[in-house]
Design a protein around this motif. Structure first.
Motif, PDB file in Angstrom:
ATOM      1  N   TYR A 326       0.759  -1.112   0.084  1.00  0.00           N
ATOM      2  CA  TYR A 326       0.106   0.005  -0.166  1.00  0.00           C
ATOM      3  C   TYR A 326       0.774   1.268   0.005  1.00  0.00           C
ATOM      4  O   TYR A 326       0.696   2.255  -0.708  1.00  0.00           O
ATOM      5  CB  TYR A 326      -0.812   0.123   1.332  1.00  0.00           C
ATOM      6  CG  TYR A 326      -1.834  -1.167   1.278  1.00  0.00           C
ATOM      7  CD1 TYR A 326      -2.796  -1.557   0.040  1.00  0.00           C
ATOM      8  CD2 TYR A 326      -1.615  -2.396   2.016  1.00  0.00           C
ATOM      9  CE1 TYR A 326      -3.516  -2.711   0.123  1.00  0.00           C
ATOM     10  CE2 TYR A 326      -2.379  -3.341   2.220  1.00  0.00           C
ATOM     11  CZ  TYR A 326      -3.393  -3.500   1.376  1.00  0.00           C
ATOM     12  OH  TYR A 326      -4.137  -4.758   1.279  1.00  0.00           O
ATOM     13  N   LEU A 327       2.103   0.996   0.720  1.00  0.00           N
ATOM     14  CA  LEU A 327       3.061   2.348   0.642  1.00  0.00           C
ATOM     15  C   LEU A 327       3.493   2.435  -0.665  1.00  0.00           C
ATOM     16  O   LEU A 327       3.705   3.723  -1.184  1.00  0.00           O
ATOM     17  CB  LEU A 327       4.045   2.029   1.508  1.00  0.00           C
ATOM     18  CG  LEU A 327       5.186   3.085   1.635  1.00  0.00           C
ATOM     19  CD1 LEU A 327       4.616   4.527   2.133  1.00  0.00           C
ATOM     20  CD2 LEU A 327       6.292   2.803   2.669  1.00  0.00           C
ATOM     21  N   PHE A 328       3.691   1.436  -1.204  1.00  0.00           N
ATOM     22  CA  PHE A 328       4.441   1.341  -2.733  1.00  0.00           C
ATOM     23  C   PHE A 328       3.174   1.883  -3.701  1.00  0.00           C
ATOM     24  O   PHE A 328       3.514   2.875  -4.614  1.00  0.00           O
ATOM     25  CB  PHE A 328       4.504  -0.033  -3.124  1.00  0.00           C
ATOM     26  CG  PHE A 328       5.190  -0.181  -4.671  1.00  0.00           C
ATOM     27  CD1 PHE A 328       6.408   0.100  -4.872  1.00  0.00           C
ATOM     28  CD2 PHE A 328       4.396  -0.739  -5.664  1.00  0.00           C
ATOM     29  CE1 PHE A 328       6.872   0.153  -6.076  1.00  0.00           C
ATOM     30  CE2 PHE A 328       4.747  -0.686  -7.096  1.00  0.00           C
ATOM     31  CZ  PHE A 328       5.974  -0.534  -7.476  1.00  0.00           C
ATOM     32  N   SER A 329       1.795   1.508  -3.663  1.00  0.00           N
ATOM     33  CA  SER A 329       0.748   1.979  -4.448  1.00  0.00           C
ATOM     34  C   SER A 329       0.672   3.629  -4.173  1.00  0.00           C
ATOM     35  O   SER A 329       0.383   4.090  -5.238  1.00  0.00           O
ATOM     36  CB  SER A 329      -0.584   1.177  -4.242  1.00  0.00           C
ATOM     37  OG  SER A 329      -0.197  -0.122  -4.466  1.00  0.00           O
ATOM     38  N   GLY A 330       0.575   3.827  -3.036  1.00  0.00           N
ATOM     39  CA  GLY A 330       0.618   5.498  -2.703  1.00  0.00           C
ATOM     40  C   GLY A 330       1.772   6.289  -3.470  1.00  0.00           C
ATOM     41  O   GLY A 330       1.524   7.340  -3.983  1.00  0.00           O
ATOM     42  N   ALA A 331       2.956   5.550  -3.432  1.00  0.00           N
ATOM     43  CA  ALA A 331       4.022   6.334  -4.201  1.00  0.00           C
ATOM     44  C   ALA A 331       3.617   6.289  -5.579  1.00  0.00           C
ATOM     45  O   ALA A 331       4.135   7.380  -6.220  1.00  0.00           O
ATOM     46  CB  ALA A 331       5.559   5.657  -3.534  1.00  0.00           C
ATOM     47  N   VAL A 332       3.223   5.004  -6.036  1.00  0.00           N
ATOM     48  CA  VAL A 332       2.864   5.140  -7.723  1.00  0.00           C
ATOM     49  C   VAL A 332       1.846   6.331  -7.838  1.00  0.00           C
ATOM     50  O   VAL A 332       1.944   6.986  -9.101  1.00  0.00           O
ATOM     51  CB  VAL A 332       2.580   3.776  -7.965  1.00  0.00           C
ATOM     52  CG1 VAL A 332       1.985   3.773  -9.437  1.00  0.00           C
ATOM     53  CG2 VAL A 332       3.636   2.666  -7.932  1.00  0.00           C
ATOM     54  N   ALA A 333       0.783   6.324  -7.378  1.00  0.00           N
ATOM     55  CA  ALA A 333      -0.304   7.370  -7.354  1.00  0.00           C
ATOM     56  C   ALA A 333       0.546   8.770  -7.570  1.00  0.00           C
ATOM     57  O   ALA A 333      -0.008   9.584  -8.202  1.00  0.00           O
ATOM     58  CB  ALA A 333      -1.334   7.293  -6.560  1.00  0.00           C
ATOM     59  N   LEU A 334       1.285   9.132  -6.335  1.00  0.00           N
ATOM     60  CA  LEU A 334       1.689  10.331  -6.095  1.00  0.00           C
ATOM     61  C   LEU A 334       2.844  10.807  -7.634  1.00  0.00           C
ATOM     62  O   LEU A 334       2.724  11.666  -7.843  1.00  0.00           O
ATOM     63  CB  LEU A 334       2.682  10.357  -4.946  1.00  0.00           C
ATOM     64  CG  LEU A 334       3.633  11.820  -4.580  1.00  0.00           C
ATOM     65  CD1 LEU A 334       2.281  12.962  -4.644  1.00  0.00           C
ATOM     66  CD2 LEU A 334       4.311  11.732  -3.277  1.00  0.00           C
ATOM     67  N   ASN A 335       3.576   9.525  -7.889  1.00  0.00           N
ATOM     68  CA  ASN A 335       4.214   9.890  -9.118  1.00  0.00           C
ATOM     69  C   ASN A 335       3.555  10.084 -10.194  1.00  0.00           C
ATOM     70  O   ASN A 335       4.068  11.002 -11.179  1.00  0.00           O
ATOM     71  CB  ASN A 335       5.219   8.612  -9.203  1.00  0.00           C
ATOM     72  CG  ASN A 335       6.348   8.689 -10.313  1.00  0.00           C
ATOM     73  OD1 ASN A 335       5.957   8.613 -11.402  1.00  0.00           O
ATOM     74  ND2 ASN A 335       7.586   9.011 -10.013  1.00  0.00           N
ATOM     75  N   GLY A 336       2.337   9.462 -10.371  1.00  0.00           N
ATOM     76  CA  GLY A 336       1.726   9.810 -11.602  1.00  0.00           C
ATOM     77  C   GLY A 336       0.846  10.924 -11.802  1.00  0.00           C
ATOM     78  O   GLY A 336       1.033  11.960 -12.601  1.00  0.00           O
ATOM     79  N   LEU A 337       0.315  11.512 -10.218  1.00  0.00           N
ATOM     80  CA  LEU A 337      -0.072  12.754 -10.435  1.00  0.00           C
ATOM     81  C   LEU A 337       0.846  14.115 -10.561  1.00  0.00           C
ATOM     82  O   LEU A 337       0.595  15.113 -10.774  1.00  0.00           O
ATOM     83  CB  LEU A 337      -0.813  12.772  -8.891  1.00  0.00           C
ATOM     84  CG  LEU A 337      -2.056  12.035  -8.524  1.00  0.00           C
ATOM     85  CD1 LEU A 337      -2.433  11.999  -7.173  1.00  0.00           C
ATOM     86  CD2 LEU A 337      -3.253  12.423  -9.698  1.00  0.00           C
ATOM     87  N   SER A 338       2.094  13.721 -10.048  1.00  0.00           N
ATOM     88  CA  SER A 338       2.921  14.872 -10.259  1.00  0.00           C
ATOM     89  C   SER A 338       3.465  15.206 -11.635  1.00  0.00           C
ATOM     90  O   SER A 338       3.744  16.216 -12.019  1.00  0.00           O
ATOM     91  CB  SER A 338       4.386  14.304  -9.737  1.00  0.00           C
ATOM     92  OG  SER A 338       5.031  13.155 -10.373  1.00  0.00           O
ATOM     93  N   ASN A 339       2.988  14.315 -12.723  1.00  0.00           N
ATOM     94  CA  ASN A 339       3.129  14.488 -14.052  1.00  0.00           C
ATOM     95  C   ASN A 339       2.271  15.521 -14.420  1.00  0.00           C
ATOM     96  O   ASN A 339       2.316  16.409 -15.447  1.00  0.00           O
ATOM     97  CB  ASN A 339       3.033  13.336 -14.872  1.00  0.00           C
ATOM     98  CG  ASN A 339       4.069  12.192 -14.785  1.00  0.00           C
ATOM     99  OD1 ASN A 339       5.174  12.455 -15.317  1.00  0.00           O
ATOM    100  ND2 ASN A 339       3.869  11.225 -14.232  1.00  0.00           N
TER     101      ASN A 339
END
Length: 484
Positions: A326-339
């Motif tokens: 879930y920590l990994f999934s949150g980081a993936v979502a943050l990385n995507g939103l940063s774009n």
């Protein structure tokens, strides 16, 4: 080493001390030279596109092939390591990388660049990187986690230095001469490989059923037809064993957690690699000076140097035990939103903000991507599970940038690349997060009705212990921890 293959007591004095730290320094340099190198490709994007009169999609195939081969060559590298050892494999990789970059300097078409800088250099980088990390598993036992964490800083250092060096050489001597110089720089992997002296280890016991002696006996005692049957069965058994060893299709079919995670990461990397290729040309197109545009990638790498170890320490806290996915999934979502920052605004200040957010989330991804894989797969199958994992990952890495380039060719706007990257990353995060949440809910419900299931670990997301028994301390199953 004696005739029976048993290592003398002195051979174990090199582990976790002495020459082991020199090997660690060599591995840091190898990671900076190999994994850090693709980060500078965006600096040459416009020059290559202009010289070869290629579209965005055609030009983006070059970094895609390099990155995909770098990931997909893992099983082949494992075979070379078993046959020739880590030292020879690292030096072979350095030689291939150097030859590939020198040959690319003389390329007369974009297709030739695919073969030289894309395939040959990518394969050489894979050999050097994978074998370099493998040797750490032999030189470090008690401090293996620390060694892998320190080795991963080489990637961040490479991210920081390669773009700056590339832009300087490009301004001074053009892309062809720069690639020629890069060939000499990549040859330094051979020097690093020479420092990785082999540690004598006990060879595996020969099989009593499929060894050469048994096959020779069958050939001697059997008639011609039986000989052909035995030879055919031996080859089939060898193929099956090789696939099970390096490509865990059985784990993919039986382990639901591994299946969800592999599909999610394969979908994720389709968008994850796009900013590293298109950020520099996008910034230059919007009026940013070329050197300042190259500095953006260096900012990402510089922040990674400090954030990646912190992310590793954070993920080790007890609060995240059993919840790393879930920590990994949150980081993936943050990385995507940063774009979306780049897609909405093309100001240089917005680019700086984007690099900071992107780098923080990227650090968490780099620290967790293979740790989560260890959580969902038993360690005795980790090496083979990783082989299939990286191959599926390389397929989407290969097709992602060209599809984004085609999108730019059709629309004429680079901002759509960052929208596409955000889409892939966010949907992958939602898929992994909700799938694991649903799977755990079903597992709890099953345990309530059936406290003693026949196979409780099948498809269940659990924390698989990383500590192996004494007989498995040297297992290459933990050698790819930093291959993001």
């Amino acid at each position: 080493m004696d005739q029976e293959g048993k290592a003398a007591p002195r051979t174990f004095t090199v582990q976790d001390k002495g020459w082991a730290w020199m090997v660690l320094i060599s591995t840091v340099l190898v990671q900076g030279l190999t994994l850090g190198f693709p980060s500078c490709i965006g600096v040459f994007f416009k020059d290559l596109q202009h010289d070869f009169q290629a579209s965005n999609s055609e030009t983006s195939w070059f970094p895609s092939i390099m990155t995909a081969v770098l990931h997909a060559g893992g099983p082949l590298c494992s075979i070379l390591v078993e046959r020739f050892g880590c030292r020879t494999t690292v030096m072979l990789g350095g030689l291939l990388s150097g030859v590939g970059m020198v040959a690319s300097a003389f390329s007369q078409s974009i297709g030739q660049l695919y073969v030289t800088a894309g395939f040959i250099t990518g394969l050489g980088a894979c050999f050097s990187f994978q074998a370099g990390v493998t040797v750490l598993g032999y030189y470090f036992v008690r401090r293996r986690a620390l060694a892998n964490a320190l080795a991963s800083t080489g990637v961040s250092i490479g991210f920081t230095l390669w773009p700056l060096l590339s832009q300087y050489l490009l301004d001074e001597m053009g892309w062809r001469n720069t690639f020629f110089v890069f060939g000499g720089v990549m040859l330094h992997c051979c020097v690093c490989g020479a420092m990785m002296r082999p540690v004598p280890v006990k060879p595996p016991a020969p099989s009593s059923k499929s060894g050469p002696g048994h096959l020779a006996e069958d050939i001697h005692l059997s008639n011609g037809l039986t000989h052909e049957v035995h030879l055919h069965r031996s080859r089939c058994d060898t193929c099956v064993q090789t696939l099970q060893k390096y490509l865990a299709f059985d784990v993919f079919c039986k382990n639901k957690g591994y299946r969800i995670y592999t599909i999610g990461v394969a979908w994720m990397v389709m968008g994850f690699v796009l900013p590293m290729i298109y950020l520099v040309p996008y910034a230059v197109l919007n009026g940013v000076e070329e050197r300042k545009a190259a500095l953006l990638i260096s900012i990402i790498g510089f922040i990674n140097i400090f954030m990646r170890p912190m992310a590793g320490l954070l993920s080790g806290l007890k609060i995240f035990t059993g919840r790393r996915i879930y920590l990994f999934s949150g980081a993936v979502a943050l990385n995507g939103l940063s774009n979306l920052i780049c897609a909405i605004s093309a100001e240089y200040s917005a680019f700086i903000l984007y690099c900071v957010v992107y780098s923080i989330s990227m650090s968490v991804l780099g620290a967790l991507i293979f740790q989560v894989l260890m959580d969902v797969v038993e360690m005795d199958r980790f090496s083979s599970a990783l082989g299939l994992f990286t191959i599926l990952e390389s397929i989407t890495i290969l097709i992602g940038p060209p599809l984004a380039g085609l999108l730019v060719d059709l629309t004429g706007h680079f901002s759509y690349v960052f929208y596409a990257s955000s889409f892939f990353m966010v949907t992958a995060a939602l898929f992994m997060g909700f799938s694991f949440c649903t799977m755990e809910a079903k597992n709890r419900l099953t345990e309530t009705h059936n406290p003693t299931p026949e196979n409780p670990s099948r498809g269940k997301y659990t924390e698989v212990p990383m500590e192996l028994g004494p007989e498995k301390n040297r297992s290459p199953a933990v050698i790819y921890v930093t291959s993001i």
